[in-house]
Design a protein around this motif. Structure first.
Motif, PDB file in Angstrom:
ATOM      1  N   MET A 153       4.543   9.197  11.094  1.00 21.83           N
ATOM      2  CA  MET A 153       4.150  10.265  10.167  1.00 21.83           C
ATOM      3  C   MET A 153       2.681  10.605  10.333  1.00 21.83           C
ATOM      4  O   MET A 153       1.880   9.770  10.778  1.00 21.83           O
ATOM      5  CB  MET A 153       4.427   9.836   8.722  1.00 21.83           C
ATOM      6  CG  MET A 153       5.898   9.591   8.441  1.00 21.83           C
ATOM      7  SD  MET A 153       6.183   8.912   6.787  1.00 21.83           S
ATOM      8  CE  MET A 153       7.967   8.671   6.831  1.00 21.83           C
ATOM      9  N   GLY A 154       2.321  11.840   9.944  1.00 18.88           N
ATOM     10  CA  GLY A 154       0.943  12.270  10.088  1.00 18.88           C
ATOM     11  C   GLY A 154       0.201  12.414   8.775  1.00 18.88           C
ATOM     12  O   GLY A 154      -1.031  12.453   8.764  1.00 18.88           O
ATOM     13  N   ARG A 155       0.929  12.494   7.661  1.00 16.53           N
ATOM     14  CA  ARG A 155       0.289  12.725   6.362  1.00 16.53           C
ATOM     15  C   ARG A 155       0.775  11.723   5.329  1.00 16.53           C
ATOM     16  O   ARG A 155       1.938  11.308   5.349  1.00 16.53           O
ATOM     17  CB  ARG A 155       0.580  14.146   5.864  1.00 16.53           C
ATOM     18  CG  ARG A 155       0.043  15.239   6.786  1.00 16.53           C
ATOM     19  CD  ARG A 155       0.172  16.620   6.131  1.00 16.53           C
ATOM     20  NE  ARG A 155       1.559  16.931   5.826  1.00 16.53           N
ATOM     21  CZ  ARG A 155       2.404  17.492   6.689  1.00 16.53           C
ATOM     22  NH1 ARG A 155       2.010  17.760   7.927  1.00 16.53           N
ATOM     23  NH2 ARG A 155       3.651  17.763   6.338  1.00 16.53           N
ATOM     24  N   ARG A 156      -0.103  11.393   4.397  1.00 11.42           N
ATOM     25  CA  ARG A 156       0.283  10.431   3.371  1.00 11.42           C
ATOM     26  C   ARG A 156       1.324  11.022   2.422  1.00 11.42           C
ATOM     27  O   ARG A 156       2.095  10.282   1.816  1.00 11.42           O
ATOM     28  CB  ARG A 156      -0.931   9.893   2.622  1.00 11.42           C
ATOM     29  CG  ARG A 156      -1.747  10.924   1.889  1.00 11.42           C
ATOM     30  CD  ARG A 156      -3.093  10.354   1.433  1.00 11.42           C
ATOM     31  NE  ARG A 156      -2.960   9.305   0.440  1.00 11.42           N
ATOM     32  CZ  ARG A 156      -3.655   8.167   0.467  1.00 11.42           C
ATOM     33  NH1 ARG A 156      -4.507   7.930   1.447  1.00 11.42           N
ATOM     34  NH2 ARG A 156      -3.497   7.267  -0.482  1.00 11.42           N
ATOM     35  N   SER A 157       1.385  12.349   2.313  1.00 18.30           N
ATOM     36  CA  SER A 157       2.411  12.970   1.467  1.00 18.30           C
ATOM     37  C   SER A 157       3.812  12.678   2.030  1.00 18.30           C
ATOM     38  O   SER A 157       4.767  12.489   1.271  1.00 18.30           O
ATOM     39  CB  SER A 157       2.193  14.480   1.371  1.00 18.30           C
ATOM     40  OG  SER A 157       2.223  15.085   2.653  1.00 18.30           O
ATOM     41  N   GLU A 158       3.920  12.639   3.373  1.00 19.10           N
ATOM     42  CA  GLU A 158       5.197  12.280   4.000  1.00 19.10           C
ATOM     43  C   GLU A 158       5.556  10.835   3.659  1.00 19.10           C
ATOM     44  O   GLU A 158       6.717  10.518   3.381  1.00 19.10           O
ATOM     45  CB  GLU A 158       5.107  12.430   5.515  1.00 19.10           C
ATOM     46  CG  GLU A 158       4.958  13.846   6.030  1.00 19.10           C
ATOM     47  CD  GLU A 158       4.834  13.853   7.545  1.00 19.10           C
ATOM     48  OE1 GLU A 158       5.888  13.851   8.219  1.00 19.10           O
ATOM     49  OE2 GLU A 158       3.694  13.840   8.048  1.00 19.10           O
ATOM     50  N   ILE A 212       0.837  -1.205   0.000  1.00 18.47           N
ATOM     51  CA  ILE A 212       0.000   0.000   0.000  1.00 18.47           C
ATOM     52  C   ILE A 212       0.872   1.254   0.000  1.00 18.47           C
ATOM     53  O   ILE A 212       0.550   2.243  -0.669  1.00 18.47           O
ATOM     54  CB  ILE A 212      -0.960  -0.021   1.208  1.00 18.47           C
ATOM     55  CG1 ILE A 212      -2.018  -1.116   0.978  1.00 18.47           C
ATOM     56  CG2 ILE A 212      -1.622   1.341   1.419  1.00 18.47           C
ATOM     57  CD1 ILE A 212      -2.950  -1.344   2.148  1.00 18.47           C
ATOM     58  N   LEU A 213       1.984   1.214   0.717  1.00 24.79           N
ATOM     59  CA  LEU A 213       2.909   2.355   0.724  1.00 24.79           C
ATOM     60  C   LEU A 213       3.407   2.661  -0.691  1.00 24.79           C
ATOM     61  O   LEU A 213       3.482   3.826  -1.100  1.00 24.79           O
ATOM     62  CB  LEU A 213       4.090   2.055   1.646  1.00 24.79           C
ATOM     63  CG  LEU A 213       5.174   3.134   1.727  1.00 24.79           C
ATOM     64  CD1 LEU A 213       4.595   4.437   2.271  1.00 24.79           C
ATOM     65  CD2 LEU A 213       6.334   2.661   2.593  1.00 24.79           C
ATOM     66  N   GLU A 214       3.736   1.633  -1.454  1.00 25.01           N
ATOM     67  CA  GLU A 214       4.204   1.826  -2.831  1.00 25.01           C
ATOM     68  C   GLU A 214       3.108   2.450  -3.696  1.00 25.01           C
ATOM     69  O   GLU A 214       3.383   3.292  -4.558  1.00 25.01           O
ATOM     70  CB  GLU A 214       4.663   0.500  -3.421  1.00 25.01           C
ATOM     71  CG  GLU A 214       5.952  -0.023  -2.799  1.00 25.01           C
ATOM     72  CD  GLU A 214       6.361  -1.376  -3.342  1.00 25.01           C
ATOM     73  OE1 GLU A 214       5.667  -1.878  -4.248  1.00 25.01           O
ATOM     74  OE2 GLU A 214       7.369  -1.928  -2.852  1.00 25.01           O
ATOM     75  N   LEU A 215       1.875   2.044  -3.457  1.00 22.89           N
ATOM     76  CA  LEU A 215       0.760   2.600  -4.230  1.00 22.89           C
ATOM     77  C   LEU A 215       0.485   4.053  -3.830  1.00 22.89           C
ATOM     78  O   LEU A 215       0.117   4.879  -4.671  1.00 22.89           O
ATOM     79  CB  LEU A 215      -0.484   1.735  -4.046  1.00 22.89           C
ATOM     80  CG  LEU A 215      -0.381   0.325  -4.658  1.00 22.89           C
ATOM     81  CD1 LEU A 215      -1.590  -0.520  -4.285  1.00 22.89           C
ATOM     82  CD2 LEU A 215      -0.249   0.407  -6.179  1.00 22.89           C
ATOM     83  N   ASN A 252      -2.409   2.701  10.018  1.00 13.68           N
ATOM     84  CA  ASN A 252      -1.441   1.869  10.735  1.00 13.68           C
ATOM     85  C   ASN A 252      -0.015   2.105  10.257  1.00 13.68           C
ATOM     86  O   ASN A 252       0.918   2.224  11.063  1.00 13.68           O
ATOM     87  CB  ASN A 252      -1.791   0.386  10.566  1.00 13.68           C
ATOM     88  CG  ASN A 252      -3.023  -0.004  11.358  1.00 13.68           C
ATOM     89  OD1 ASN A 252      -3.391   0.665  12.323  1.00 13.68           O
ATOM     90  ND2 ASN A 252      -3.678  -1.084  10.958  1.00 13.68           N
ATOM     91  N   LEU A 253       0.166   2.162   8.927  1.00 18.85           N
ATOM     92  CA  LEU A 253       1.532   2.330   8.420  1.00 18.85           C
ATOM     93  C   LEU A 253       2.076   3.725   8.737  1.00 18.85           C
ATOM     94  O   LEU A 253       3.271   3.888   9.021  1.00 18.85           O
ATOM     95  CB  LEU A 253       1.615   2.001   6.935  1.00 18.85           C
ATOM     96  CG  LEU A 253       1.014   2.926   5.874  1.00 18.85           C
ATOM     97  CD1 LEU A 253       1.994   4.015   5.453  1.00 18.85           C
ATOM     98  CD2 LEU A 253       0.626   2.103   4.627  1.00 18.85           C
ATOM     99  N   LEU A 254       1.206   4.736   8.726  1.00 20.46           N
ATOM    100  CA  LEU A 254       1.651   6.078   9.116  1.00 20.46           C
ATOM    101  C   LEU A 254       2.081   6.107  10.574  1.00 20.46           C
ATOM    102  O   LEU A 254       3.088   6.736  10.925  1.00 20.46           O
ATOM    103  CB  LEU A 254       0.531   7.094   8.875  1.00 20.46           C
ATOM    104  CG  LEU A 254       0.210   7.453   7.424  1.00 20.46           C
ATOM    105  CD1 LEU A 254      -0.974   8.406   7.354  1.00 20.46           C
ATOM    106  CD2 LEU A 254       1.419   8.071   6.722  1.00 20.46           C
ATOM    107  N   ALA A 255       1.341   5.405  11.418  1.00 20.36           N
ATOM    108  CA  ALA A 255       1.678   5.356  12.846  1.00 20.36           C
ATOM    109  C   ALA A 255       3.023   4.661  13.052  1.00 20.36           C
ATOM    110  O   ALA A 255       3.858   5.110  13.843  1.00 20.36           O
ATOM    111  CB  ALA A 255       0.580   4.636  13.616  1.00 20.36           C
ATOM    112  N   LYS A 256       3.248   3.570  12.321  1.00 19.83           N
ATOM    113  CA  LYS A 256       4.516   2.846  12.448  1.00 19.83           C
ATOM    114  C   LYS A 256       5.703   3.683  11.985  1.00 19.83           C
ATOM    115  O   LYS A 256       6.808   3.561  12.508  1.00 19.83           O
ATOM    116  CB  LYS A 256       4.456   1.541  11.640  1.00 19.83           C
ATOM    117  CG  LYS A 256       3.563   0.474  12.256  1.00 19.83           C
ATOM    118  CD  LYS A 256       3.593  -0.791  11.420  1.00 19.83           C
ATOM    119  CE  LYS A 256       2.708  -1.880  12.021  1.00 19.83           C
ATOM    120  NZ  LYS A 256       2.732  -3.128  11.226  1.00 19.83           N
ATOM    121  N   LEU A 257       5.458   4.515  10.974  1.00 22.11           N
ATOM    122  CA  LEU A 257       6.531   5.349  10.434  1.00 22.11           C
ATOM    123  C   LEU A 257       6.673   6.672  11.172  1.00 22.11           C
ATOM    124  O   LEU A 257       7.578   7.457  10.868  1.00 22.11           O
ATOM    125  CB  LEU A 257       6.278   5.623   8.941  1.00 22.11           C
ATOM    126  CG  LEU A 257       6.284   4.395   8.023  1.00 22.11           C
ATOM    127  CD1 LEU A 257       5.906   4.800   6.600  1.00 22.11           C
ATOM    128  CD2 LEU A 257       7.641   3.708   8.038  1.00 22.11           C
TER     129      LEU A 257
END
Length: 221
Positions: free
Chosen positions: A195-200, A158-161, A188-193
């Motif tokens: 990060m707060g935004r999908r742009s990040e 999903i991160l790649e997409l 979930n992936l933003l929390a693990k990384l």
């Protein structure tokens, strides 16, 4: 006092040119040469140079790895990386390997001789600001890689997409998932990384992809 120099480059004509430059000065002498990493590591223990001038790209390895081995086995030998390419990754690895200098082959002959003298005297040609920047980048890179390792295979997908600019609805359609499920994965992936935004996350994925591509280029080159 004579400074003893060792040359590692897979091109004989380059070694000959560097030898001539260095030996125009009576207090500098080339005590050995090699065309491969294996030859260099075997010879350096025998000739015991003060300075090893190392090319980065070799037919059987990498000059930075040779530098690391030299510094481990013979810490009294100063290493000067001489390369045709300005490569931030190679510079970072050179700093970590303990190189005293990193210079391009495009420099003038008198500058190369001066560089050999500098590292022989114990000085470094990699300035503190560059070293600091490299180490900060390495710390960030390791932190980011640790974050990537915490992601599940689906989250990485999903991160790649996300990096490809896909919306949650488009990701769901491509992976046969409900949009709400995709949204949960993204959270979930933003929390693990951290990060707060999908742009990040998209920028982060792009950096990881570039590092993988650079590593592949280094292995090939």
């Amino acid at each position: 006092m004579v400074t003893r120099v060792f040359l590692l480059d897979d091109h004989e004509i380059v070694r000959e040119g560097v030898r001539r430059l260095i030996e125009t000065d009576e207090d500098l002498v080339v005590v050995g040469e090699a065309a491969t990493a294996a030859e260099a590591l075997e010879a350096i223990g025998e000739v015991r140079p003060d300075v090893a001038v190392l090319d980065v790209r070799l037919p059987d390895g990498d000059g930075v790895d040779v530098c690391r081995e030299i510094r481990s086995r013979h810490p009294e030998v100063a290493c000067l990386i001489l390369t045709s390419f300005a490569d931030d990754d190679a510079l970072a690895r050179a700093v970590m390997a303990g190189a005293s200098g990193y210079v391009l082959k495009q420099i003038h002959g008198n500058e190369l001789v001066a560089s050999v003298r500098s590292v022989a005297s114990g000085r470094t040609l990699i300035d503190s600001a560059t070293t600091r920047r490299v180490l900060e980048e390495l710390r960030r890179s390791h932190a980011e890689q640790d974050g990537a390792d915490r992601l599940t295979p689906r989250e990485r997908e999903i991160l790649e997409l996300i990096a490809a600019g896909k919306t949650n609805r488009q990701i769901g359609a491509e992976l046969f998932l409900a949009e709400k499920t995709v949204k949960n994965y993204v959270s979930n992936l933003l929390a693990k990384l951290g990060m707060g935004r999908r742009s990040e996350a998209a920028a982060y994925a792009a950096r990881l992809a570039e590092r993988r591509a650079q590593s592949a280029r280094n292995e090939l080159g």
